[in-house]
Design an enzyme around this catalytic site. Structure first.
Site, PDB file in Angstrom:
ATOM      1  N   ASN A 136     -45.603  66.925 -35.782  1.00 44.43           N
ATOM      2  CA  ASN A 136     -46.675  66.246 -35.061  1.00 44.43           C
ATOM      3  C   ASN A 136     -47.755  67.263 -34.713  1.00 44.43           C
ATOM      4  OD1 ASN A 136     -48.353  64.829 -33.361  1.00 44.43           O
ATOM      5  ND2 ASN A 136     -46.764  64.164 -31.945  1.00 44.43           N
ATOM      6  N   CYS A 157     -53.690  62.365 -29.452  1.00 46.50           N
ATOM      7  CA  CYS A 157     -53.444  62.168 -30.887  1.00 46.50           C
ATOM      8  C   CYS A 157     -54.368  61.135 -31.514  1.00 46.50           C
ATOM      9  CB  CYS A 157     -51.986  61.777 -31.114  1.00 46.50           C
ATOM     10  SG  CYS A 157     -50.812  63.034 -30.549  1.00 46.50           S
ATOM     11  N   HIS A 186     -51.213  57.910 -37.609  1.00 43.10           N
ATOM     12  CA  HIS A 186     -50.687  59.072 -36.901  1.00 43.10           C
ATOM     13  C   HIS A 186     -49.175  59.051 -37.086  1.00 43.10           C
ATOM     14  CE1 HIS A 186     -49.774  62.066 -34.006  1.00 43.10           C
ATOM     15  NE2 HIS A 186     -49.318  61.220 -33.094  1.00 43.10           N
TER      16      HIS A 186
END
Length: 340
Positions: free
Chosen positions: A292, A120, A262
């Site tokens: 996500n 990520c 994030h």
């Protein structure tokens, strides 16, 4: 030489773009499929929907669509690119790089292309790579395309609340090019803690546990996550990233125009604003309608801010990424004028 010190070239984002697959799945549907109350996921995460790639739709397809939108926003053509850096945990195949698939699809024949594997945090790692490459080039096209993309839906155990509740599919991209001082990227930083690689991973399919009937039966090709450990990591790392980035740049958190984090769990991330010394409206939260999407989460939120709020010349923007590995990183920039 005229004896004057050279002015250091600055680099900035000149265009952003994103792409989500057409199928949108409500969190209520996912909750009910796991035998939970319809509001279970949204109540705990803030996620209302996520998007799911269609049959035959691969990471490179999503990435190419986002890349074209970023190039259009920057007013550039594929031939203007010197490099494509793509962050993903869900590539088209183990090799070649998905970035090479995107290069071919775009027709960006002058661009080098490769992937970064920082989960990520992949977009922030990609930005650092882009700036490093740009600083060494002479005579190459002075623009880099940085992409984050995931097709997590192919790697989920539908019965696992820790993962099926959170993840979705999507892509986002940004074009990096020259900017006049004082605009552009002012500071960057990366970090990792490989001793915690087991906190979230896809354990099978690589050289340690190649695909076999056993790995398929044990669901080794799906995402495994220690939810408690990951939550603890998020609560610790996001405020720390903001402190380190602002200290490095010599500014206060209150002086940041926007913080784009994030957002694996939008509700949790938003709740950390006060701990990080931020007002709620400084934090860009856009994960509620996508879930996500890994390496695409941060650039998607950035593109969302560009499209909905707008970012003015001179505004100070902090990108704060973190993810599996464990990895983390930040990029602090002064937004340039003339951005599309």
């Amino acid at each position: 030489m005229n004896g004057r010190p050279a002015v250091r070239q600055r680099w900035a984002i000149s265009g952003t773009g994103s792409y989500l697959p057409g199928r949108r799945v409500p969190s209520a549907e996912v909750s009910l499929s796991m035998g939970l109350d319809a509001g279970w996921i949204e109540d705990r995460t803030g996620i209302r929907h996520r998007h799911v790639a269609g049959p035959g739709q691969a990471a490179s397809d999503l990435a190419t669509a986002a890349a074209r939108r970023a190039l259009d926003a920057a007013g550039l053509a594929p031939g203007d690119l010197g490099l494509i850096v793509l962050g993903t945990s869900t590539p088209d195949e183990l090799g070649p790089s998905t970035a090479c698939r995107v290069q071919a699809a775009l027709g960006a024949g002058r661009a080098a292309a490769f992937d970064v594997a920082a989960a990520c945090t992949g977009f922030v790692y990609g930005l650092q790579t882009a700036v490093g490459w740009l600083a060494t080039q002479r005579g190459k096209p002075p623009h880099v395309l940085v992409i984050g993309v995931e097709v997590y839906s192919r790697f989920l155990n539908a019965d696992d609340r820790a993962t099926a509740a959170l993840f979705g599919d999507g892509a986002a991209a940004a074009v990096i090019g020259p900017a006049p001082p004082p605009y552009g990227i002012a500071s960057m930083g990366l970090g990792a803690d490989g001793s915690r690689a087991g906190d979230v991973l896809i354990p099978a399919g690589g050289s340690r546990a190649p695909a076999s009937p056993g790995t398929l039966a044990s669901l080794g090709h799906t995402i495994h996550m220690d939810a408690r450990a990951v939550r603890s990591f998020i609560v610790d790392i996001l405020p720390r990233l903001i402190t380190e980035a602002t200290d490095d740049a010599g500014v206060k958190p209150s002086e940041l125009s926007l913080v784009v984090p994030h957002q694996p769990n939008p509700r949790l991330v938003a709740s950390l604003a006060d701990q990080a010394g931020l007002a709620p409206d400084q934090m860009v939260i856009a994960g509620q309608d996508v879930g996500n999407i890994g390496a695409a989460s941060l650039p998607y939120a950035l593109d969302h801010a560009v499209r909905t709020r707008g970012i003015g010349a001179g505004e100070v923007v902090l990108l704060a990424g973190f993810g599996a590995g464990l990895t983390w990183g930040h990029t602090l920039m002064v937004w340039p004028p003339g951005h599309a």
